[in-house]
Design a protein around this motif. Sequence first.
Motif, PDB file in Angstrom:
ATOM      1  N   VAL A 137       0.839  -1.204   0.000  1.00 22.53           N
ATOM      2  CA  VAL A 137       0.000   0.000   0.000  1.00 22.53           C
ATOM      3  C   VAL A 137       0.873   1.252   0.000  1.00 22.53           C
ATOM      4  O   VAL A 137       0.614   2.212  -0.734  1.00 22.53           O
ATOM      5  CB  VAL A 137      -0.956  -0.003   1.205  1.00 22.53           C
ATOM      6  CG1 VAL A 137      -1.664   1.335   1.346  1.00 22.53           C
ATOM      7  CG2 VAL A 137      -1.976  -1.128   1.056  1.00 22.53           C
ATOM      8  N   ALA A 138       1.924   1.248   0.804  1.00 19.72           N
ATOM      9  CA  ALA A 138       2.827   2.399   0.851  1.00 19.72           C
ATOM     10  C   ALA A 138       3.459   2.649  -0.513  1.00 19.72           C
ATOM     11  O   ALA A 138       3.610   3.793  -0.950  1.00 19.72           O
ATOM     12  CB  ALA A 138       3.914   2.176   1.901  1.00 19.72           C
ATOM     13  N   ALA A 139       3.810   1.579  -1.205  1.00 18.45           N
ATOM     14  CA  ALA A 139       4.422   1.726  -2.526  1.00 18.45           C
ATOM     15  C   ALA A 139       3.448   2.324  -3.534  1.00 18.45           C
ATOM     16  O   ALA A 139       3.846   3.040  -4.457  1.00 18.45           O
ATOM     17  CB  ALA A 139       4.924   0.370  -3.025  1.00 18.45           C
ATOM     18  N   ALA A 140       2.141   2.049  -3.358  1.00 17.93           N
ATOM     19  CA  ALA A 140       1.139   2.515  -4.320  1.00 17.93           C
ATOM     20  C   ALA A 140       0.648   3.926  -4.041  1.00 17.93           C
ATOM     21  O   ALA A 140       0.163   4.601  -4.945  1.00 17.93           O
ATOM     22  CB  ALA A 140      -0.042   1.544  -4.333  1.00 17.93           C
ATOM     23  N   LEU A 141       0.745   4.391  -2.807  1.00 21.69           N
ATOM     24  CA  LEU A 141       0.286   5.736  -2.474  1.00 21.69           C
ATOM     25  C   LEU A 141       1.235   6.777  -3.063  1.00 21.69           C
ATOM     26  O   LEU A 141       2.447   6.545  -3.136  1.00 21.69           O
ATOM     27  CB  LEU A 141       0.229   5.918  -0.955  1.00 21.69           C
ATOM     28  CG  LEU A 141      -0.894   5.184  -0.206  1.00 21.69           C
ATOM     29  CD1 LEU A 141      -0.662   5.268   1.296  1.00 21.69           C
ATOM     30  CD2 LEU A 141      -2.258   5.756  -0.557  1.00 21.69           C
ATOM     31  N   ASP A 142       0.682   7.922  -3.462  1.00 17.63           N
ATOM     32  CA  ASP A 142       1.576   8.987  -3.909  1.00 17.63           C
ATOM     33  C   ASP A 142       2.258   9.611  -2.691  1.00 17.63           C
ATOM     34  O   ASP A 142       1.865   9.380  -1.544  1.00 17.63           O
ATOM     35  CB  ASP A 142       0.837  10.042  -4.739  1.00 17.63           C
ATOM     36  CG  ASP A 142      -0.247  10.777  -3.962  1.00 17.63           C
ATOM     37  OD1 ASP A 142       0.040  11.311  -2.873  1.00 17.63           O
ATOM     38  OD2 ASP A 142      -1.392  10.846  -4.454  1.00 17.63           O
ATOM     39  N   ASP A 143       3.295  10.408  -2.929  1.00 19.66           N
ATOM     40  CA  ASP A 143       4.122  10.918  -1.834  1.00 19.66           C
ATOM     41  C   ASP A 143       3.324  11.738  -0.830  1.00 19.66           C
ATOM     42  O   ASP A 143       3.493  11.592   0.387  1.00 19.66           O
ATOM     43  CB  ASP A 143       5.267  11.778  -2.393  1.00 19.66           C
ATOM     44  CG  ASP A 143       6.279  10.952  -3.170  1.00 19.66           C
ATOM     45  OD1 ASP A 143       6.228   9.711  -3.083  1.00 19.66           O
ATOM     46  OD2 ASP A 143       7.112  11.555  -3.876  1.00 19.66           O
ATOM     47  N   GLU A 144       2.439  12.610  -1.318  1.00 18.78           N
ATOM     48  CA  GLU A 144       1.668  13.476  -0.427  1.00 18.78           C
ATOM     49  C   GLU A 144       0.744  12.663   0.461  1.00 18.78           C
ATOM     50  O   GLU A 144       0.651  12.895   1.669  1.00 18.78           O
ATOM     51  CB  GLU A 144       0.859  14.497  -1.241  1.00 18.78           C
ATOM     52  CG  GLU A 144       1.701  15.504  -2.015  1.00 18.78           C
ATOM     53  CD  GLU A 144       2.287  16.571  -1.104  1.00 18.78           C
ATOM     54  OE1 GLU A 144       1.820  16.688   0.044  1.00 18.78           O
ATOM     55  OE2 GLU A 144       3.218  17.279  -1.545  1.00 18.78           O
ATOM     56  N   ARG A 145       0.044  11.699  -0.152  1.00 17.67           N
ATOM     57  CA  ARG A 145      -0.907  10.882   0.612  1.00 17.67           C
ATOM     58  C   ARG A 145      -0.174  10.004   1.617  1.00 17.67           C
ATOM     59  O   ARG A 145      -0.611   9.857   2.763  1.00 17.67           O
ATOM     60  CB  ARG A 145      -1.719  10.028  -0.358  1.00 17.67           C
ATOM     61  CG  ARG A 145      -2.844   9.211   0.277  1.00 17.67           C
ATOM     62  CD  ARG A 145      -3.934  10.072   0.837  1.00 17.67           C
ATOM     63  NE  ARG A 145      -5.164   9.296   1.026  1.00 17.67           N
ATOM     64  CZ  ARG A 145      -6.133   9.642   1.865  1.00 17.67           C
ATOM     65  NH1 ARG A 145      -6.017  10.749   2.589  1.00 17.67           N
ATOM     66  NH2 ARG A 145      -7.221   8.902   1.983  1.00 17.67           N
ATOM     67  N   LEU A 146       0.947   9.418   1.199  1.00 17.42           N
ATOM     68  CA  LEU A 146       1.716   8.586   2.122  1.00 17.42           C
ATOM     69  C   LEU A 146       2.248   9.423   3.275  1.00 17.42           C
ATOM     70  O   LEU A 146       2.256   8.971   4.425  1.00 17.42           O
ATOM     71  CB  LEU A 146       2.859   7.898   1.379  1.00 17.42           C
ATOM     72  CG  LEU A 146       3.771   7.007   2.226  1.00 17.42           C
ATOM     73  CD1 LEU A 146       2.978   5.943   2.975  1.00 17.42           C
ATOM     74  CD2 LEU A 146       4.848   6.353   1.356  1.00 17.42           C
ATOM     75  N   ALA A 147       2.678  10.645   2.988  1.00 21.48           N
ATOM     76  CA  ALA A 147       3.164  11.523   4.052  1.00 21.48           C
ATOM     77  C   ALA A 147       2.062  11.795   5.066  1.00 21.48           C
ATOM     78  O   ALA A 147       2.287  11.749   6.282  1.00 21.48           O
ATOM     79  CB  ALA A 147       3.667  12.842   3.461  1.00 21.48           C
ATOM     80  N   ASP A 148       0.843  12.065   4.589  1.00 21.93           N
ATOM     81  CA  ASP A 148      -0.287  12.321   5.493  1.00 21.93           C
ATOM     82  C   ASP A 148      -0.585  11.095   6.354  1.00 21.93           C
ATOM     83  O   ASP A 148      -0.882  11.213   7.550  1.00 21.93           O
ATOM     84  CB  ASP A 148      -1.533  12.708   4.693  1.00 21.93           C
ATOM     85  CG  ASP A 148      -1.406  14.068   4.022  1.00 21.93           C
ATOM     86  OD1 ASP A 148      -0.547  14.862   4.461  1.00 21.93           O
ATOM     87  OD2 ASP A 148      -2.159  14.330   3.069  1.00 21.93           O
ATOM     88  N   VAL A 149      -0.527   9.909   5.735  1.00 21.73           N
ATOM     89  CA  VAL A 149      -0.820   8.672   6.467  1.00 21.73           C
ATOM     90  C   VAL A 149       0.272   8.389   7.493  1.00 21.73           C
ATOM     91  O   VAL A 149      -0.013   8.013   8.637  1.00 21.73           O
ATOM     92  CB  VAL A 149      -0.981   7.496   5.483  1.00 21.73           C
ATOM     93  CG1 VAL A 149      -1.027   6.162   6.229  1.00 21.73           C
ATOM     94  CG2 VAL A 149      -2.240   7.676   4.646  1.00 21.73           C
ATOM     95  N   LEU A 150       1.532   8.567   7.113  1.00 23.80           N
ATOM     96  CA  LEU A 150       2.639   8.324   8.033  1.00 23.80           C
ATOM     97  C   LEU A 150       2.509   9.184   9.289  1.00 23.80           C
ATOM     98  O   LEU A 150       2.814   8.729  10.403  1.00 23.80           O
ATOM     99  CB  LEU A 150       3.972   8.610   7.355  1.00 23.80           C
ATOM    100  CG  LEU A 150       4.570   7.517   6.464  1.00 23.80           C
ATOM    101  CD1 LEU A 150       5.877   7.988   5.855  1.00 23.80           C
ATOM    102  CD2 LEU A 150       4.788   6.233   7.253  1.00 23.80           C
TER     103      LEU A 150
END
Length: 441
Positions: A203-216
């Motif tokens: 899932v982390a690999a598929a998320l774009d950078d902005e969305r992954l940053a928000d989730v992290l």
Amino acid sequence: MSGAPTRVFIARLAGIAVFDPAGDQVGRVRDVVVALRLAPRPPRVLGLVVEVGPRRPVFVPITRVQVIEADAIIFDGRLNMRRFSKRESETLVIAEMLDRTVRLCETGEPVAVVDVSMEPTRTRDWLVGKIAVRRGGARGLRRGPGLRRRGESLVVDWDDVEGFSAVEHGQGAAGLIAAFGQMKAADLANIVHELPAKRRTEVAAALDDERLADVLEELPEDDQIEILGKLEADRAADVLEAMGPDDAADLLGELPTEQREQLLTLMEPQDAAPVRRLLTYEDYSAGGLMTTDPVIVPPDATVAEALALIRNPDLNPALAAQVYVCRAPTATPTGRYLGTVHFQRLLREPPPTLVSGICDTELDPLRPTMTLEAVAMVLATYNLVAAPVVDENGHLLGSVTIDDVLDHLLPEDWRETAMDAAAETSADPEEEALRGAEGAR
């Protein structure tokens, strides 16, 4: 089951509201639990995973679901609040079956799973019936009559495909992400936290950078470190750049020195610089808590210009509650700090008014060395959601917001506790019978 359609595609249920018979909403659908069985028997649907409160998924047996509609599900009102925990014999459709690569039995052609349908039987059971797949067009495969072009989707019977029971490495996550595309970052973080480590990485690999940053930013520390450690170094640096400087500094502060320096070196200099400054402060000080990106305006800015800045939808609500008036330069560390203008004051003043004439200069700013407890007392005493941090020379360094204070006042494992704590509720006999009997088959 009254009101039951003949076929329901499960990915479309993600996020649908769940109501009791009185019409009160109790939660939203997060997934569907099925039990895989020996071929050619299709999987049996056991129930729904419903999120009924902040970060609390519970299990609702499919036998208690009375109505399934396009925008609502109604169940009989009986709800066990014990936290859902997936068993070895169970599979989550959205989290684990979407995006899998399976093969068409007739041709051996690899296809990607786009959706999975469930259908009622005469005995009121629900079984997986159809699989929506997308052709990948792999080279070297024989294309007989009727085979469609690359990328085309089709719907096939469950027993027309094989490969669901195999462990797949490198499974995609586009379908899962699409199913929860409109979800808030904190809620998506809860789902990511519940996934197996392999699926979290996908899932982390598929998320774009902005969305992954928000989730992290919403995940427990251990999950953050695990996910960041499995990203390529260049991509990890990009994600850190997309995070708030304070959150990036908190995460980097937990990494080994060599890894931290490698990532800081890979970050753009203008993004790495504020993070490096934050890392010089003690963790539980105003300097360690602050963000270096508050809303800053020069003294000749107007109320209209200030309001335009805080209307930014990407701005943290606590940061949008006030603007800080500083002489140039207006990037931290700024020129001389002149005062704060709260958004309520901005709303009361004519748009052409200069902010320098209405800023609050009476409240002393925070100092970077102030302790967490001292910062919390200032915010509580003056009913503030944020406060400026200014050095001994009068330069604005950043702003501490109430969410960061609460994050550090709560126990270190509060995110895990919020995500993992189970309610003290006895087992549900009907749930145990349904899930236990199927798991034994």
